[in-house]
Design an enzyme around this catalytic site. Structure first.
Site, PDB file in Angstrom:
ATOM      1  N   HIS A 158       0.822  -1.202   0.000  1.00 40.69           N
ATOM      2  CA  HIS A 158       0.000   0.000   0.000  1.00 40.69           C
ATOM      3  C   HIS A 158       0.852   1.246   0.000  1.00 40.69           C
ATOM      4  O   HIS A 158       0.609   2.166  -0.769  1.00 40.69           O
ATOM      5  CB  HIS A 158      -1.021   0.070   1.139  1.00 40.69           C
ATOM      6  CG  HIS A 158      -1.857   1.301   0.938  1.00 40.69           C
ATOM      7  ND1 HIS A 158      -2.860   1.360   0.011  1.00 40.69           N
ATOM      8  CD2 HIS A 158      -1.723   2.550   1.410  1.00 40.69           C
ATOM      9  CE1 HIS A 158      -3.343   2.583  -0.046  1.00 40.69           C
ATOM     10  NE2 HIS A 158      -2.667   3.335   0.793  1.00 40.69           N
TER      11      HIS A 158
ATOM     12  N   TYR B 186       2.016   5.668  -2.385  1.00 38.93           N
ATOM     13  CA  TYR B 186       2.478   7.036  -2.093  1.00 38.93           C
ATOM     14  C   TYR B 186       3.858   7.272  -2.685  1.00 38.93           C
ATOM     15  O   TYR B 186       4.197   8.397  -3.056  1.00 38.93           O
ATOM     16  CB  TYR B 186       2.455   7.304  -0.588  1.00 38.93           C
ATOM     17  CG  TYR B 186       1.083   7.044  -0.009  1.00 38.93           C
ATOM     18  CD1 TYR B 186      -0.010   7.789  -0.454  1.00 38.93           C
ATOM     19  CD2 TYR B 186       0.854   6.026   0.888  1.00 38.93           C
ATOM     20  CE1 TYR B 186      -1.284   7.529   0.004  1.00 38.93           C
ATOM     21  CE2 TYR B 186      -0.420   5.756   1.354  1.00 38.93           C
ATOM     22  CZ  TYR B 186      -1.487   6.505   0.911  1.00 38.93           C
ATOM     23  OH  TYR B 186      -2.744   6.231   1.356  1.00 38.93           O
TER      24      TYR B 186
ATOM     25  N   HIS C 172      -9.694   1.286 -10.817  1.00 38.35           N
ATOM     26  CA  HIS C 172      -9.226   2.315  -9.882  1.00 38.35           C
ATOM     27  C   HIS C 172      -7.751   2.662 -10.105  1.00 38.35           C
ATOM     28  O   HIS C 172      -7.394   3.825 -10.219  1.00 38.35           O
ATOM     29  CB  HIS C 172      -9.448   1.822  -8.446  1.00 38.35           C
ATOM     30  CG  HIS C 172      -8.607   2.518  -7.430  1.00 38.35           C
ATOM     31  ND1 HIS C 172      -8.832   3.825  -7.071  1.00 38.35           N
ATOM     32  CD2 HIS C 172      -7.538   2.107  -6.716  1.00 38.35           C
ATOM     33  CE1 HIS C 172      -7.936   4.179  -6.160  1.00 38.35           C
ATOM     34  NE2 HIS C 172      -7.132   3.158  -5.938  1.00 38.35           N
ATOM     35  N   PHE C 173      -6.879   1.642 -10.178  1.00 40.04           N
ATOM     36  CA  PHE C 173      -5.474   2.057 -10.173  1.00 40.04           C
ATOM     37  C   PHE C 173      -4.949   2.496 -11.530  1.00 40.04           C
ATOM     38  O   PHE C 173      -3.854   3.033 -11.610  1.00 40.04           O
ATOM     39  CB  PHE C 173      -4.561   1.057  -9.444  1.00 40.04           C
ATOM     40  CG  PHE C 173      -4.504  -0.333  -9.994  1.00 40.04           C
ATOM     41  CD1 PHE C 173      -3.941  -0.596 -11.218  1.00 40.04           C
ATOM     42  CD2 PHE C 173      -4.994  -1.386  -9.240  1.00 40.04           C
ATOM     43  CE1 PHE C 173      -3.867  -1.886 -11.699  1.00 40.04           C
ATOM     44  CE2 PHE C 173      -4.920  -2.680  -9.721  1.00 40.04           C
ATOM     45  CZ  PHE C 173      -4.363  -2.934 -10.955  1.00 40.04           C
ATOM     46  N   HIS C 174      -5.729   2.332 -12.598  1.00 36.72           N
ATOM     47  CA  HIS C 174      -5.283   2.947 -13.849  1.00 36.72           C
ATOM     48  C   HIS C 174      -5.566   4.440 -13.896  1.00 36.72           C
ATOM     49  O   HIS C 174      -4.962   5.145 -14.708  1.00 36.72           O
ATOM     50  CB  HIS C 174      -5.891   2.233 -15.056  1.00 36.72           C
ATOM     51  CG  HIS C 174      -5.220   0.925 -15.329  1.00 36.72           C
ATOM     52  ND1 HIS C 174      -5.494  -0.206 -14.608  1.00 36.72           N
ATOM     53  CD2 HIS C 174      -4.246   0.570 -16.215  1.00 36.72           C
ATOM     54  CE1 HIS C 174      -4.732  -1.203 -15.043  1.00 36.72           C
ATOM     55  NE2 HIS C 174      -3.970  -0.756 -16.006  1.00 36.72           N
TER      56      HIS C 174
ATOM     57  N   ARG D 269     -11.084  -9.645 -11.460  1.00 32.20           N
ATOM     58  CA  ARG D 269      -9.881  -9.159 -12.136  1.00 32.20           C
ATOM     59  C   ARG D 269      -8.947 -10.354 -12.359  1.00 32.20           C
ATOM     60  O   ARG D 269      -9.221 -11.457 -11.890  1.00 32.20           O
ATOM     61  CB  ARG D 269      -9.186  -8.106 -11.283  1.00 32.20           C
ATOM     62  CG  ARG D 269      -8.589  -8.670 -10.005  1.00 32.20           C
ATOM     63  CD  ARG D 269      -7.961  -7.598  -9.146  1.00 32.20           C
ATOM     64  NE  ARG D 269      -6.642  -7.231  -9.633  1.00 32.20           N
ATOM     65  CZ  ARG D 269      -5.705  -6.664  -8.861  1.00 32.20           C
ATOM     66  NH1 ARG D 269      -5.961  -6.421  -7.586  1.00 32.20           N
ATOM     67  NH2 ARG D 269      -4.536  -6.332  -9.357  1.00 32.20           N
ATOM     68  N   ARG D 270      -7.847 -10.144 -13.071  1.00 28.40           N
ATOM     69  CA  ARG D 270      -6.821 -11.163 -13.284  1.00 28.40           C
ATOM     70  C   ARG D 270      -7.428 -12.458 -13.797  1.00 28.40           C
ATOM     71  O   ARG D 270      -7.103 -13.529 -13.299  1.00 28.40           O
ATOM     72  CB  ARG D 270      -6.099 -11.452 -11.982  1.00 28.40           C
ATOM     73  CG  ARG D 270      -5.481 -10.262 -11.355  1.00 28.40           C
ATOM     74  CD  ARG D 270      -4.822 -10.613 -10.051  1.00 28.40           C
ATOM     75  NE  ARG D 270      -3.628  -9.810  -9.902  1.00 28.40           N
ATOM     76  CZ  ARG D 270      -2.806  -9.882  -8.866  1.00 28.40           C
ATOM     77  NH1 ARG D 270      -3.054 -10.710  -7.911  1.00 28.40           N
ATOM     78  NH2 ARG D 270      -1.749  -9.122  -8.804  1.00 28.40           N
TER      79      ARG D 270
HETATM   80  C1  HEM Z   1      -2.336   1.266 -22.685  1.00 29.90           C
HETATM   81  C2  HEM Z   1      -2.604   1.436 -21.444  1.00 29.90           C
HETATM   82  C3  HEM Z   1      -3.076   0.331 -20.528  1.00 29.90           C
HETATM   83  C4  HEM Z   1      -4.080  -0.575 -20.706  1.00 29.90           C
HETATM   84  C5  HEM Z   1      -5.022  -0.705 -21.882  1.00 29.90           C
HETATM   85  C6  HEM Z   1      -4.100  -1.413 -19.524  1.00 29.90           C
HETATM   86  C7  HEM Z   1      -4.998  -2.446 -19.315  1.00 29.90           C
HETATM   87  C8  HEM Z   1      -5.019  -3.259 -18.203  1.00 29.90           C
HETATM   88  C9  HEM Z   1      -6.031  -4.233 -17.894  1.00 29.90           C
HETATM   89  C10 HEM Z   1      -7.264  -4.533 -18.727  1.00 29.90           C
HETATM   90  C11 HEM Z   1      -5.686  -4.813 -16.726  1.00 29.90           C
HETATM   91  C12 HEM Z   1      -6.469  -5.881 -15.964  1.00 29.90           C
HETATM   92  C13 HEM Z   1      -6.003  -7.223 -16.298  1.00 29.90           C
HETATM   93  C14 HEM Z   1      -6.574  -8.271 -15.396  1.00 29.90           C
HETATM   94  O1  HEM Z   1      -6.914  -7.977 -14.232  1.00 29.90           O
HETATM   95  O2  HEM Z   1      -6.692  -9.409 -15.852  1.00 29.90           O
HETATM   96  C15 HEM Z   1      -4.446  -4.232 -16.292  1.00 29.90           C
HETATM   97  C16 HEM Z   1      -3.770  -4.591 -15.146  1.00 29.90           C
HETATM   98  C17 HEM Z   1      -2.744  -3.848 -14.597  1.00 29.90           C
HETATM   99  N1  HEM Z   1      -2.180  -2.692 -15.127  1.00 29.90           N
HETATM  100 FE1  HEM Z   1      -2.622  -1.867 -16.895  1.00 29.90          FE
HETATM  101  N2  HEM Z   1      -3.111  -1.007 -18.679  1.00 29.90           N
HETATM  102  C18 HEM Z   1      -2.472   0.065 -19.241  1.00 29.90           C
HETATM  103  C19 HEM Z   1      -1.436   0.799 -18.688  1.00 29.90           C
HETATM  104  C20 HEM Z   1      -0.945   0.625 -17.414  1.00 29.90           C
HETATM  105  C21 HEM Z   1      -0.041   1.518 -16.752  1.00 29.90           C
HETATM  106  C22 HEM Z   1       0.515   2.796 -17.328  1.00 29.90           C
HETATM  107  C23 HEM Z   1       0.201   0.984 -15.525  1.00 29.90           C
HETATM  108  C24 HEM Z   1       1.064   1.483 -14.389  1.00 29.90           C
HETATM  109  C25 HEM Z   1       1.992   2.332 -14.434  1.00 29.90           C
HETATM  110  C26 HEM Z   1      -0.533  -0.254 -15.433  1.00 29.90           C
HETATM  111  C27 HEM Z   1      -0.501  -1.092 -14.357  1.00 29.90           C
HETATM  112  C28 HEM Z   1      -1.246  -2.245 -14.233  1.00 29.90           C
HETATM  113  C29 HEM Z   1      -1.164  -3.137 -13.103  1.00 29.90           C
HETATM  114  C30 HEM Z   1      -0.263  -3.000 -11.886  1.00 29.90           C
HETATM  115  C31 HEM Z   1      -2.091  -4.153 -13.345  1.00 29.90           C
HETATM  116  C32 HEM Z   1      -2.434  -5.320 -12.412  1.00 29.90           C
HETATM  117  C33 HEM Z   1      -1.778  -6.547 -12.825  1.00 29.90           C
HETATM  118  C34 HEM Z   1      -2.266  -7.696 -11.990  1.00 29.90           C
HETATM  119  O3  HEM Z   1      -3.443  -7.735 -11.630  1.00 29.90           O
HETATM  120  O4  HEM Z   1      -1.435  -8.521 -11.641  1.00 29.90           O
HETATM  121  N3  HEM Z   1      -1.235  -0.425 -16.594  1.00 29.90           N
HETATM  122  N4  HEM Z   1      -4.052  -3.266 -17.205  1.00 29.90           N
HETATM  123 CU    CU Z   2      -3.950   0.146  -0.510  1.00 29.48          CU
END
Ligand code: HEM
Ligand code: CU
Ligand code: CU
Lengths: 188, 560
Positions: free
Chosen positions: B225, B229, B376-378, B439-440
């Site tokens: 968490h 920050y 949320h985190f995007h 998710r995931r």
């Molecule tokens: C083109 C831009 C992006 C798209 C379309 C995108 C799309 C996604 C989607 C759909 C997921 C969910 C996948 C799942 O839960 O199965 C995901 C997970 C994630 N994304 Fe992105 N994302 C983008 C950019 C970014 C950026 C810029 C960051 C952070 C700097 C980021 C960090 C993450 C993280 C940490 C996860 C979680 C992975 C996990 O659950 O293990 N993403 N993204």
């Molecule tokens: Cu948190």
């Protein structure tokens, strides 16, 4: 970027800024505290199923401080997953998550009666989420997750694994059948 | 070393950090749209091209999470928050040590990359045991994260040297914010470092028979968490110190800014249990205490919204803006450096509000591990942080290298499409999450359709469309970035793109003796750091002690 001389706009100065800051600080703190009060009220009144301490008030054979050996589920009631009614009339359900299904694959529970669900995993972490409800718990190997809930309306609900558990994770979907009171005894 | 050669080398090591960060983001971001299509109901993972590149949905997702959330952020921040305080304090640092740290961090990244790319660590970026990966993954991750602690050491040491050389002086603001953030990160990183070094590496090498998944997960969220920050405070540094100047105005209040950073230093870490409402064997009392602290830490972010809003209004009025809200139109929206950061902030208003909601135990059950969370985190790390860093890169790279931004128009397009795409993405993902879509999960390939009878058509469509918009945006941004990096050096960066320090409406002053009580109370960062440590020990100690006392080791599995 010089201000336009013809339109002298009043700019912020030190003292009014400080006053607004203090007011906003107060509002922000108050909002945080109110939010906490609301969440605690919800916790106390039981509008969500909080995960309870070890066993949720029930003693489970072979389980110490909420822990068990996942290689030896046979020594615990998890050897025979499913719902059981105790002599005092309380209901307990034992559920095992393993890649990539829950046991029992269909859990039958009566509507309108509190059920304590005990959950564990035989391998990696899994999630236990019942769609359309706020039931959301983690299944952890070596640990027992217990919570008490009441399914109000009869019907069929999906039980979805929502914690990544490997290649078959997205296919780890089973069901919970909530039966109208009085019908559940015929099905077991 | 002469002054000129010294500065050139300092800029070079910073540039290496920043460019490595964006290379990681480039790969990570290209995978994102495939995942968005998955949640749009379209499974592209069977296409031959993609099958040859990514072993599975989950291998791609592990790369996406690790490269974006861990590698991009850490490298960018290490460069950014090494360079800024060193320049702000006007100190010389040991550049050999700085280069050594960069090399070690990169080595860690490369070691971890091997199993990630060969399906030997398809664990997602949270790598929850007992799902087990190759030892190399954990060793590489430990080296990479551990190296950031060397940056902490170098920056804090530099600040202490400055204090000794300048008794009675107030630390300048940019250095103050950087040092406070690094101190916070040092406390935050302890969790993951202990988890990986003491538990996971011995386990993955076969030296111990098992692992306790709950102990590991709790240590992970100790860091997990607070890391948010660590992602957002470096963006705050830019919003406070540089954005006002870029908008043509002044920073609101230096004393208040210092208070905000001290609040983050004190209470960023002891809040991690709000990620574990669904977990057993952690007393509800402690979950509720962490929830309370989580809500409190919304306060410094709300103060930031106030200060930055005031600075923008000040800028707009200086440019002739009038009216209660009419001044907004006077801001330089066509300037990508400016608009990237302000759009990042707008995104953070929504994301921050959502974050507070997520932290409530009463709501957690509805959204925990659903698509609501990536929604949320995007708009927090994926936009508030990422879009800010993208905007910063447009002046920082010219500053560091003397190269020129090739096209302001394309840069502007990339920034606006990123913001717009992420808003659509967040809408689709939050919406699906409320219906319980996990998710995931490769839902587009699921054998059982658990959600077929729910009204998901619109949110699903929005998610798919957002993936396409974001792909276009990423291509625009990276084409600008790479053209800039490959262009010849034409300017002296110090002249053409100087560090954009802002003047303050309420400055902190230079001498501690005449400074306000707030400035004096926030100056002793070392003591505040110690207080923060005590708070962490109090808030985590009892929980961790019990978890360790009742450890239940279980064997590892590879199910990917
Ligand atoms: C083109 C831009 C992006 C798209 C379309 C995108 C799309 C996604 C989607 C759909 C997921 C969910 C996948 C799942 O839960 O199965 C995901 C997970 C994630 N994304 Fe992105 N994302 C983008 C950019 C970014 C950026 C810029 C960051 C952070 C700097 C980021 C960090 C993450 C993280 C940490 C996860 C979680 C992975 C996990 O659950 O293990 N993403 N993204
Ligand atoms: Cu948190
Ligand atoms: Cu699963």
């Amino acid at each position: 970027m010089a201000p336009r001389p013809s339109a002298p706009a009043p700019r912020l100065e030190h003292h009014s800024l400080e006053r607004y800051e203090a007011i906003w600080f107060g509002i922000a703190t108050l909002m945080a505290v109110l939010l906490f009060v609301a969440a605690i009220a919800s916790f106390i009144s039981g509008t969500y199923t909080a995960i309870e301490g070890t066993g949720g008030g029930h003693h489970i054979t072979g389980v110490e401080s909420g822990r068990l050996d996942p290689r030896n589920l046979a020594a615990t009631p998890f050897a025979e997953p499913g719902l059981r009614e105790n002599p005092d009339g309380t209901l307990e359900a034992f559920v095992v998550a393993r890649a990539f299904a829950f046991q029992p694959a269909t859990l039958r529970v009566p509507a309108g009666r509190p059920v304590t669900i005990h959950l564990t995993s035989a391998d990696v972490m899994h999630g236990y989420q019942v769609t359309g409800t706020n039931i959301n718990a983690t299944a952890i190997p070596g640990q027992v997750t217990s919570f008490t809930t009441t399914f109000r309306r009869p019907g069929t609900l999906s039980l979805v694994c929502n914690e990544y558990c490997g290649t078959g994770h997205h296919n780890m979907v089973n069901t919970i059948v909530v039966e109208a009171p009085g019908t559940q005894n015929q099905t077991e | 070393m002469g002054d000129v050669a010294y500065l050139a080398s300092l800029k070079k090591v910073t540039q290496f950090y920043i460019v490595t960060a964006f290379l990681a983001l480039f790969i990570g971001v290209l995978i994102g749209p495939l995942q968005a299509l998955n949640y749009g109901g379209i499974n592209v993972y069977e296409w031959p091209v993609i099958r040859n590149l990514l072993g599975s949905y989950y291998q791609g997702l592990s790369l996406h999470g690790v490269l974006n959330a861990l590698v991009f952020t850490q490298f960018f921040i290490s460069g950014w928050m090494l360079y800024l305080p060193v320049r702000d304090l006007g100190m010389r640092i040991n550049l050999r040590f700085a280069w050594f740290t960069y090399a070690l961090m990169t080595l860690g990244l490369l070691l971890a990359a091997v199993p990630l790319l060969t399906n030997g660590a398809t664990l997602l970026y949270t790598f929850y045991p007992p799902m087990q990966g190759d030892a190399l993954f954990y060793i590489g991750a430990a080296l990479m994260v551990g190296s950031s602690l060397l940056v902490v050491g170098q920056v804090v040491h530099t600040w202490l040297r400055w204090k000794r050389a300048n008794p009675g002086k107030v630390t300048p603001l940019v250095a103050f914010m950087s040092v406070a953030t690094w101190m916070m990160w040092a406390l935050a990183a302890l969790g993951i470092v202990v988890e990986v070094v003491a538990l996971l590496i011995p386990w993955s090498l076969g030296l111990v028979g098992g692992v306790d998944p709950l102990v590991s997960k709790t240590l992970f969220w100790w860091t997990g968490h607070a890391i948010v920050y660590f992602w957002v405070l470096p963006a705050y540094i830019s919003w406070y110190a540089f954005l006002p100047r870029q908008a043509g105005g002044r920073l609101a209040s230096e004393p208040l800014t210092r208070l905000v950073f001290v609040m983050f230093l004190l209470s960023s870490v002891p809040v991690g249990l709000h990620h574990q409402y669904a977990d057993p064997n952690i007393p509800n009392l402690w979950k509720n205490i962490h929830m309370f602290l989580t809500f409190l830490i919304a306060v410094p972010s709300l103060l930031t919204a106030f200060s930055v809003g005031a600075a923008l209004e000040d800028a707009a009025r200086a440019r002739g803006g009038r009216g209660l809200f009419g001044w907004v139109a006077q801001l330089p929206w066509g300037n990508a450096v400016f608009s990237a950061q302000v759009l990042a902030m707008v995104s953070f208003i929504a994301g921050g509000a959502g974050g507070v909601v997520n932290a409530s135990s009463s709501f957690s059950g509805v959204v925990h591990n659903t698509t609501w969370i990536p929604g949320h985190f995007h708009i927090t790390v994926g936009t508030a942080t990422t879009l800010t860093f993208m905007g910063v890169s447009l002046w920082l790279i010219p500053h560091l290298t003397g190269k020129r931004l090739p096209s302001l128009r394309l840069a502007s397009w990339s920034v606006w499409t990123w913001f717009f795409g992420m808003m659509v993405f967040a809408l689709g993902m939050h919406w699906q999450g409320l219906y319980g879509v996990p998710r995931r999960s490769q839902v587009s390939a699921a054998a059982v359709d658990a959600f077929g009878n729910l009204p998901l058509a619109l949110p699903t469509l929005l998610t798919a469309v957002s993936g396409v918009i974001l792909l276009v945006s990423a291509v625009l941004y990276f084409s600008v970035l790479f053209r800039m990096l490959l262009s010849p050096r034409v300017d002296d960066g110090e002249q053409a793109a100087p560090l954009p320090y802002s003047e303050a409406i309420s400055p902190a002053g230079e001498s501690l003796a005449t400074a306000s009580p707030l400035v004096r109370a926030t100056e002793p960062l070392l003591a505040l750091w110690a207080a923060a440590l005590v708070l962490v020990v109090l808030m985590y100690g009892p929980v961790m002690a019990r978890l360790f006392a009742e450890m239940q080791l279980v064997p590892g599995w590879r199910l990917y």
